[in-house]
Design a protein around this motif. Structure first.
Motif, PDB file in Angstrom:
ATOM      1  N   ARG A   1       0.872  -1.180   0.000  1.00  0.00           N
ATOM      2  CA  ARG A   1       0.000   0.000   0.000  1.00  0.00           C
ATOM      3  C   ARG A   1       0.908   1.229   0.000  1.00  0.00           C
ATOM      4  NH1 ARG A   1      -3.889  -2.593   4.602  1.00  0.00           N
ATOM      5  NH2 ARG A   1      -1.955  -2.377   5.790  1.00  0.00           N
ATOM      6  N   ARG A   2       0.751   2.085  -1.000  1.00  0.00           N
ATOM      7  CA  ARG A   2       1.660   3.191  -1.179  1.00  0.00           C
ATOM      8  C   ARG A   2       1.351   4.359  -0.244  1.00  0.00           C
ATOM      9  NH1 ARG A   2       6.029   0.945  -3.257  1.00  0.00           N
ATOM     10  NH2 ARG A   2       5.574  -0.211  -5.180  1.00  0.00           N
ATOM     11  N   SER A   3       2.383   5.054   0.147  1.00  0.00           N
ATOM     12  CA  SER A   3       2.228   6.252   0.974  1.00  0.00           C
ATOM     13  C   SER A   3       1.305   7.247   0.272  1.00  0.00           C
ATOM     14  CB  SER A   3       3.597   6.894   1.209  1.00  0.00           C
ATOM     15  OG  SER A   3       3.458   8.152   1.825  1.00  0.00           O
ATOM     16  N   GLY A   4       0.289   7.736   1.013  1.00  0.00           N
ATOM     17  CA  GLY A   4      -0.629   8.743   0.476  1.00  0.00           C
ATOM     18  C   GLY A   4      -1.640   8.226  -0.519  1.00  0.00           C
ATOM     19  N   GLU A   5      -1.759   6.882  -0.679  1.00  0.00           N
ATOM     20  CA  GLU A   5      -2.712   6.394  -1.683  1.00  0.00           C
ATOM     21  C   GLU A   5      -4.158   6.650  -1.266  1.00  0.00           C
ATOM     22  OE1 GLU A   5      -1.955   2.221  -2.201  1.00  0.00           O
ATOM     23  OE2 GLU A   5      -3.477   1.636  -0.727  1.00  0.00           O
ATOM     24  N   ASP A   6      -4.405   6.821   0.018  1.00  0.00           N
ATOM     25  CA  ASP A   6      -5.745   7.173   0.485  1.00  0.00           C
ATOM     26  C   ASP A   6      -5.898   8.691   0.548  1.00  0.00           C
ATOM     27  OD1 ASP A   6      -8.262   7.220   1.540  1.00  0.00           O
ATOM     28  OD2 ASP A   6      -7.768   6.197   3.406  1.00  0.00           O
ATOM     29  N   LEU A   7      -5.037   9.352   1.297  1.00  0.00           N
ATOM     30  CA  LEU A   7      -5.062  10.807   1.430  1.00  0.00           C
ATOM     31  C   LEU A   7      -3.629  11.330   1.427  1.00  0.00           C
ATOM     32  CD1 LEU A   7      -7.655  11.191   4.340  1.00  0.00           C
ATOM     33  CD2 LEU A   7      -8.043  11.812   1.943  1.00  0.00           C
ATOM     34  N   THR A   8      -3.459  12.521   0.885  1.00  0.00           N
ATOM     35  CA  THR A   8      -2.183  13.218   0.987  1.00  0.00           C
ATOM     36  C   THR A   8      -2.371  14.454   1.856  1.00  0.00           C
ATOM     37  OG1 THR A   8      -2.655  14.401  -1.075  1.00  0.00           O
ATOM     38  CG2 THR A   8      -1.304  12.414  -1.229  1.00  0.00           C
ATOM     39  N   THR A   9      -1.293  14.915   2.448  1.00  0.00           N
ATOM     40  CA  THR A   9      -1.363  16.084   3.321  1.00  0.00           C
ATOM     41  C   THR A   9      -1.989  17.259   2.574  1.00  0.00           C
ATOM     42  OG1 THR A   9       0.617  15.343   4.494  1.00  0.00           O
ATOM     43  CG2 THR A   9      -0.019  17.651   4.765  1.00  0.00           C
ATOM     44  N   GLY A  10      -3.007  17.864   3.193  1.00  0.00           N
ATOM     45  CA  GLY A  10      -3.689  19.004   2.591  1.00  0.00           C
ATOM     46  C   GLY A  10      -4.850  18.644   1.694  1.00  0.00           C
ATOM     47  N   LYS A  11      -5.004  17.361   1.330  1.00  0.00           N
ATOM     48  CA  LYS A  11      -6.110  16.958   0.467  1.00  0.00           C
ATOM     49  C   LYS A  11      -7.417  16.990   1.243  1.00  0.00           C
ATOM     50  CE  LYS A  11      -7.833  13.173  -2.422  1.00  0.00           C
ATOM     51  NZ  LYS A  11      -7.579  11.796  -2.932  1.00  0.00           N
ATOM     52  N   THR A  12      -8.509  17.387   0.564  1.00  0.00           N
ATOM     53  CA  THR A  12      -9.828  17.395   1.192  1.00  0.00           C
ATOM     54  C   THR A  12     -10.278  15.963   1.448  1.00  0.00           C
ATOM     55  OG1 THR A  12     -10.449  19.473   0.128  1.00  0.00           O
ATOM     56  CG2 THR A  12     -12.242  18.084   0.952  1.00  0.00           C
ATOM     57  N   ALA A  13     -10.521  15.670   2.710  1.00  0.00           N
ATOM     58  CA  ALA A  13     -10.948  14.327   3.095  1.00  0.00           C
ATOM     59  C   ALA A  13     -12.467  14.218   3.156  1.00  0.00           C
ATOM     60  CB  ALA A  13     -10.348  13.956   4.445  1.00  0.00           C
ATOM     61  N   LEU A  14     -13.131  15.282   3.624  1.00  0.00           N
ATOM     62  CA  LEU A  14     -14.584  15.327   3.737  1.00  0.00           C
ATOM     63  C   LEU A  14     -15.046  16.716   3.330  1.00  0.00           C
ATOM     64  CD1 LEU A  14     -14.938  13.611   7.234  1.00  0.00           C
ATOM     65  CD2 LEU A  14     -15.435  12.542   5.032  1.00  0.00           C
ATOM     66  N   THR A  15     -16.197  16.799   2.674  1.00  0.00           N
ATOM     67  CA  THR A  15     -16.653  18.079   2.145  1.00  0.00           C
ATOM     68  C   THR A  15     -17.830  18.637   2.944  1.00  0.00           C
ATOM     69  OG1 THR A  15     -18.088  16.930   0.562  1.00  0.00           O
ATOM     70  CG2 THR A  15     -15.899  17.557  -0.192  1.00  0.00           C
ATOM     71  N   THR A  16     -17.982  19.942   2.877  1.00  0.00           N
ATOM     72  CA  THR A  16     -19.094  20.635   3.526  1.00  0.00           C
ATOM     73  C   THR A  16     -20.424  19.996   3.119  1.00  0.00           C
ATOM     74  OG1 THR A  16     -17.861  22.708   3.502  1.00  0.00           O
ATOM     75  CG2 THR A  16     -20.249  22.864   3.765  1.00  0.00           C
ATOM     76  N   GLY A  17     -21.304  19.837   4.100  1.00  0.00           N
ATOM     77  CA  GLY A  17     -22.615  19.245   3.838  1.00  0.00           C
ATOM     78  C   GLY A  17     -22.674  17.749   4.026  1.00  0.00           C
ATOM     79  N   THR A  18     -21.532  17.126   4.336  1.00  0.00           N
ATOM     80  CA  THR A  18     -21.510  15.677   4.548  1.00  0.00           C
ATOM     81  C   THR A  18     -22.188  15.321   5.862  1.00  0.00           C
ATOM     82  OG1 THR A  18     -19.453  15.414   3.311  1.00  0.00           O
ATOM     83  CG2 THR A  18     -20.014  13.658   4.863  1.00  0.00           C
ATOM     84  N   PHE A  19     -23.102  14.365   5.814  1.00  0.00           N
ATOM     85  CA  PHE A  19     -23.723  13.820   7.018  1.00  0.00           C
ATOM     86  C   PHE A  19     -22.752  12.805   7.608  1.00  0.00           C
ATOM     87  CE2 PHE A  19     -26.553  10.686   9.115  1.00  0.00           C
ATOM     88  CZ  PHE A  19     -27.162  11.538  10.018  1.00  0.00           C
ATOM     89  N   LEU A  20     -22.422  12.996   8.864  1.00  0.00           N
ATOM     90  CA  LEU A  20     -21.335  12.229   9.468  1.00  0.00           C
ATOM     91  C   LEU A  20     -21.827  10.897  10.026  1.00  0.00           C
ATOM     92  CD1 LEU A  20     -19.541  15.223  11.183  1.00  0.00           C
ATOM     93  CD2 LEU A  20     -18.791  13.977   9.147  1.00  0.00           C
ATOM     94  N   ARG A  21     -21.429   9.845   9.336  1.00  0.00           N
ATOM     95  CA  ARG A  21     -21.708   8.473   9.752  1.00  0.00           C
ATOM     96  C   ARG A  21     -20.446   7.894  10.395  1.00  0.00           C
ATOM     97  NH1 ARG A  21     -22.994   6.259   3.934  1.00  0.00           N
ATOM     98  NH2 ARG A  21     -21.043   7.410   3.659  1.00  0.00           N
ATOM     99  N   PRO A  22     -20.479   6.677  10.902  1.00  0.00           N
ATOM    100  CA  PRO A  22     -19.264   6.114  11.490  1.00  0.00           C
ATOM    101  C   PRO A  22     -18.070   6.114  10.538  1.00  0.00           C
ATOM    102  CG  PRO A  22     -21.151   4.813  12.157  1.00  0.00           C
ATOM    103  CD  PRO A  22     -21.662   5.822  11.174  1.00  0.00           C
ATOM    104  N   GLN A  23     -18.302   5.826   9.250  1.00  0.00           N
ATOM    105  CA  GLN A  23     -17.181   5.761   8.316  1.00  0.00           C
ATOM    106  C   GLN A  23     -16.545   7.135   8.080  1.00  0.00           C
ATOM    107  OE1 GLN A  23     -20.386   4.772   7.811  1.00  0.00           O
ATOM    108  NE2 GLN A  23     -20.869   4.626   5.631  1.00  0.00           N
ATOM    109  N   GLU A  24     -17.348   8.211   8.121  1.00  0.00           N
ATOM    110  CA  GLU A  24     -16.766   9.548   7.978  1.00  0.00           C
ATOM    111  C   GLU A  24     -15.909   9.915   9.192  1.00  0.00           C
ATOM    112  OE1 GLU A  24     -19.344   9.174   4.833  1.00  0.00           O
ATOM    113  OE2 GLU A  24     -20.093   9.123   6.891  1.00  0.00           O
ATOM    114  N   LEU A  25     -16.331   9.482  10.379  1.00  0.00           N
ATOM    115  CA  LEU A  25     -15.511   9.741  11.563  1.00  0.00           C
ATOM    116  C   LEU A  25     -14.174   9.015  11.455  1.00  0.00           C
ATOM    117  CD1 LEU A  25     -18.012   9.698  14.555  1.00  0.00           C
ATOM    118  CD2 LEU A  25     -17.599  11.431  12.818  1.00  0.00           C
ATOM    119  N   GLY A  26     -14.204   7.810  10.887  1.00  0.00           N
ATOM    120  CA  GLY A  26     -12.964   7.075  10.678  1.00  0.00           C
ATOM    121  C   GLY A  26     -12.037   7.785   9.706  1.00  0.00           C
TER     122      GLY A  26
END
Length: 408
Positions: A134-159
């Motif tokens: 699994r490559r470094s940053g393949e899920d998220l990179t520093t500064g990348k938007t992980a969650l966007t405005t208006g997202t309803f927060l479920r358990p997976q979003e908290l993770g």
């Protein structure tokens, strides 16, 4: 009468997201709505790591199955190894960083320890560069938007937020909803029934619906069938709430006081909607005070029959609340499914029939579709959206809306 879509469009044209935001700890944010984007504070994962238990190797060292390499190091998760030298392998465990020099991981099932050896491994497959890494940053990179405005927060979003290194989230405040119920015939469970009385099922149904949507719900109880009592309840409800919901009293009988009460305390649209169940629906606003600067609380009056109240909440109140929350008020999610029943008494209105999934991949119909039979909704898995004047025959494809999609 308005169509269901016309009524919904009218409601949504008025709804605006609540303005107030607050920062809350991660574990207090479940069921809330993000007020601003969340950016990752780290690369996820931070280093190249293995997705398998096995051996980190250099593919150039393994030209054929059965190649033997020296085990030069052991790297459990949470440790960092040293650079892998030519002709060696590193025993490695899931989640551990892949050492410099290694370009593949061979899972342990494809390797054996030669008999009598303690520091060698026989690799029985020829690996491909990059496998099980699994490559470094393949899920998220520093500064990348992980969650966007208006997202309803479920358990997976908290993770996701936690993996990004975030501890607090900026969320919309909860939509504040007051609910009260009209009808002198109503009693609460546990109380003795009055002559001609019934227990108030709408209270628990609607309050549970509000809580399932993440609202801050206030129960103002049962209001007597009097104009002065209805007006007083509206004034109380308007003070600290964004929305007032009532059940009952929205018809035009002598004991239906919602229309004159809301008109006196604010403004009102009173509709008849071409749906069944749930023809009467009221929408408007109630003044918070005599000062215009204090604003208004929105008002939605639902029918009193329990199925009508429940269905109109799902079809109209839910999307209205979603928009108040800053969420996208999506069109109802429906699926074409096979009807395993006949419904030949088509109504001139758009009907929403209570149905259940069966073991044959089709839908069964609850036998009593009366608006007073709430067990049809408990028995059922969802609704059929049946167009006006449209009979249904067994084998027809119909639009099925699961309750699961309407209660979150």
């Amino acid at each position: 009468m308005l169509t269901a879509q016309q009524a919904l469009d009218h409601l949504l044209s008025h709804a605006k997201p609540v303005a107030d935001n607050e920062s809350v700890p991660m574990q207090a944010s479940l069921g809330r709505v993000l007020a601003e984007n969340v950016s990752s504070l780290v690369d996820v994962p931070p280093l190249d790591n293995t997705s398998m238990d096995g051996y980190a190797v250099r593919t150039a060292d393994i030209q054929k199955p059965g190649s033997i390499l020296k085990i030069a190091q052991r790297i459990p998760a949470g440790s960092v190894g040293t650079e892998l030298q030519v002709g060696t392998a590193a025993r490695i465990f899931t989640g551990a960083p892949v050492p410099l020099g290694a370009d593949a991981v061979v899972m342990q099932e494809d390797c054996v320890i030669p008999e009598g050896s303690t520091d060698q491994v026989q690799v029985n497959v020829v690996p491909i560069a990059g496998q099980w890494i699994r490559r470094s940053g393949e899920d998220l990179t520093t500064g990348k938007t992980a969650l966007t405005t208006g997202t309803f927060l479920r358990p997976q979003e908290l993770g996701v937020a936690a993996s990004a290194g975030v501890t607090h989230l900026n969320v919309k405040r909860r939509v504040k909803v007051a609910a009260f119920f009209t009808g002198d015939e109503l009693s609460l469970p546990g109380e003795p029934l009055k002559p001609g009385g019934i227990y108030n099922s709408n209270r628990d149904t609607l309050l549970a619906c509000l809580k399932s949507l993440g609202c801050d719900a206030t129960d103002l109880g049962i209001v007597p069938d009097r104009l002065d009592a209805t007006k007083a309840a509206l004034r109380k409800a308007s003070k600290d709430h964004d929305l007032i919901i009532t059940s009952g009293g929205v018809s035009v009988g002598e004991e239906d006081h919602i229309k004159p009460a809301v008109t006196a305390e604010g403004r009102l649209d009173l509709w008849q909607i071409a749906i069944k169940p749930g023809k009467p629906l009221a929408f408007g606003a109630v003044r918070k005070s005599d000062e215009p600067k204090d604003g208004e609380a929105w008002f939605i009056g639902l029918p009193g029959n329990p199925v009508s109240s429940f269905v109109t909440f799902l079809l109209f109140v839910r999307p209205f609340i979603l928009k108040l929350q800053g969420r996208e008020a999506k069109q109802m999610q429906s699926y074409l499914m096979r009807a395993d029943f006949d419904w030949l008494k088509a109504d001139r209105r758009n009907e929403f029939l209570r149905v259940k999934l069966n073991n044959n991949g089709g839908l069964d119909l609850f036998p009593n579709q009366s608006s007073g039979v709430l067990t049809s909704a408990s028995w059922g898995d969802g609704l059929i959206d049946c167009p006006p004047n449209q009979p249904i025959k067994a084998g027809d494809l119909v639009k099925y809306i699961p309750f699961d999609a309407l209660l979150k």
